[in-house]
Design a protein around this motif. Structure first.
Motif, short mmCIF file in Angstrom:
data_model
loop_
_atom_site.label_atom_id
_atom_site.label_comp_id
_atom_site.label_asym_id
_atom_site.label_seq_id
_atom_site.Cartn_x
_atom_site.Cartn_y
_atom_site.Cartn_z
N GLN A 173 3.45 13.03 11.63
CA GLN A 173 3.63 13.15 10.19
C GLN A 173 4.96 12.51 9.81
OE1 GLN A 173 3.50 17.37 9.62
NE2 GLN A 173 5.54 17.73 10.47
N GLY B 226 -2.13 6.04 9.09
CA GLY B 226 -3.00 6.56 10.14
C GLY B 226 -2.30 7.53 11.08
N ASP C 250 1.06 9.40 5.17
CA ASP C 250 0.49 9.64 6.50
C ASP C 250 -0.89 9.00 6.62
OD1 ASP C 250 2.74 11.09 7.03
OD2 ASP C 250 1.78 13.05 6.96
N ASP C 251 -1.71 9.15 5.57
CA ASP C 251 -3.05 8.58 5.60
C ASP C 251 -3.01 7.05 5.65
OD1 ASP C 251 -4.27 11.05 5.60
OD2 ASP C 251 -4.55 11.11 3.42
N ILE C 252 -2.12 6.45 4.86
CA ILE C 252 -2.00 4.99 4.84
C ILE C 252 -1.64 4.45 6.22
CG2 ILE C 252 -0.62 3.07 3.93
CD1 ILE C 252 -0.37 4.73 1.31
N SER D 146 3.49 16.64 14.64
CA SER D 146 3.09 17.74 13.77
C SER D 146 2.81 19.00 14.58
CB SER D 146 1.85 17.36 12.95
OG SER D 146 0.81 16.90 13.79
N LYS E 168 0.83 -1.20 0.00
CA LYS E 168 0.00 0.00 0.00
C LYS E 168 0.87 1.26 0.00
CE LYS E 168 -3.91 -2.08 2.47
NZ LYS E 168 -4.71 -2.07 3.74
N PRO F 19 -2.13 11.11 11.01
CA PRO F 19 -2.77 12.35 11.45
C PRO F 19 -3.58 12.20 12.74
CG PRO F 19 -2.97 12.13 9.08
CD PRO F 19 -2.43 10.83 9.58
N ALA F 20 -4.26 11.09 12.90
CA ALA F 20 -5.06 10.86 14.10
C ALA F 20 -4.21 10.77 15.35
CB ALA F 20 -5.90 9.59 13.94
N ASP G 222 1.64 13.29 2.53
CA ASP G 222 0.21 13.27 2.88
C ASP G 222 -0.41 11.90 2.65
OD1 ASP G 222 0.45 15.89 3.57
OD2 ASP G 222 -0.48 16.69 1.76
N LYS G 223 -0.09 11.30 1.51
CA LYS G 223 -0.64 9.98 1.20
C LYS G 223 -0.09 8.93 2.16
CE LYS G 223 -1.43 10.82 -3.75
NZ LYS G 223 -1.09 10.39 -5.13
#
Length: 218
Positions: A185, A178, A174-176, A92, A68, A180-181, A171-172
Motif C-alpha cells: 500500500q 497494482g 494503490d489500484d492504479i 499491508s 493516470k 494490493p495484489a 486506495d485509488k
C-alpha cells in the motif's frame, strides 16, 4: 581533522537549509541515470527496524502512468512535471516469511549458517508476527518514512530538488499501481528533479521550530 569535520557539518546543514518542498518543477530538466542511481542507493542504505525494510520502492518515469496518477494525487503538478516520482509502498500485512527471507539473506551476505541465526529470527517473529494487522501496516509505513528521510537528505546534498507528498487518495493510487495484489500500500510519495524558476516558494525563508522550543536537554 577537527577543521575537516566542521567543514563537512557546515556543508550538510547548508544543504538542508537549501532544500524545500518544491512546488513547481522544470519538466525539461531530468536526472541522469547516475544521479538517480545514487538516490536509490541512499534509499537502499536507509536504517530500518531489525534491518527488515518491509517496503518496496516504485520509481516512476513513464508519463502515461503519471497522468493516470494525477487525479488520485489531487492534480498536483509535481506528479507530471518532476523528473521521477518515487512511491514508497509498505507491506499491508506480513507473516513469518518476512523474517525468514531476511534471515536467509543475512546468511548469504555474511556467510553465517541459518541455524546460527535462528534465535534472532525467532525473537523478531515473537515481537512482530502477533501484532494486529493494522498495527503491522502502521509499523511498515513508519519504516518507509525513514527511507524517505534518507532520500530527501541525499537529494539535498546532490543539489537535486524534491518534494515529499502525502496529498493523495491511497486506495485509488494503490489500484492504479497494482499494489494490493502484491500485498503493498502507498505510504508516502516523493518527487525529484529540478525546481522551476517560476516556483516562488524557493524564495521563502525556511520556517522551523526554534532550538529552545524543540529540544529539551536532560
Amino acid at each position: 581533522m577537527e577543521t575537516s569535520t566542521q567543514s563537512i557539518n557546515e556543508t550538510y546543514l547548508s544543504d538542508l537549509q537549501w532544500r524545500y518542498a518544491t512546488k513547481k518543477f522544470d519538466s525539461s530538466k531530468k536526472l541522469t541515470e547516475s544521479q538517480l542511481s545514487e538516490l536509490l542507493d541512499a534509499i537502499r542504505l536507509s536504517a530500518s527496524s531489525y534491518g527488515l525494510q518491509p517496503y518496496e520502492v516504485l520509481v516512476i518515469s513513464d508519463p502515461e502512468v503519471r497522468e493516470k496518477m494525477l487525479p488520485a494525487c489531487w492534480n498536483q503538478a509535481q506528479i507530471t512535471d518532476a523528473s521521477q516520482v518515487i512511491v514508497f509502498a509498505s507491506r499491508s500485512n506480513f507473516d513469518d516469511t518476512l523474517v525468514d527471507n531476511y534471515i536467509e539473506h543475512v546468511s548469504e551476505v555474511r556467510g553465517i549458517p541459518e541455524a546460527d541465526l535462528k534465535g534472532y529470527g525467532d525473537f523478531m517473529k515473537s515481537k512482530l508476527t502477533p501484532l494486529p494487522k493494522e498495527v503491522k501496516a502502521q509499523w511498515t509505513a513508519r519504516q518507509a518514512y525513514i527511507a524517505l528521510g534518507n532520500l530527501l537528505s541525499a537529494a539535498a546534498a546532490m543539489k537535486i530538488d524534491s518534494c515529499p507528498m502525502e496529498g493523495f487518495e491511497a486506495d485509488k493510487l494503490d489500484d492504479i499501481l497494482g499494489l494490493p495484489a502484491r500485498g503493498l500500500q502507498t505510504a508516502v510519495i516523493a518527487t525529484v528533479g529540478y525546481r522551476s524558476e517560476e516556483d516562488e516558494t524557493q524564495h521563502y525563508k525556511k520556517v522551523r521550530t526554534p532550538k529552545e522550543k524543540l529540544f529539551t536537554h536532560i
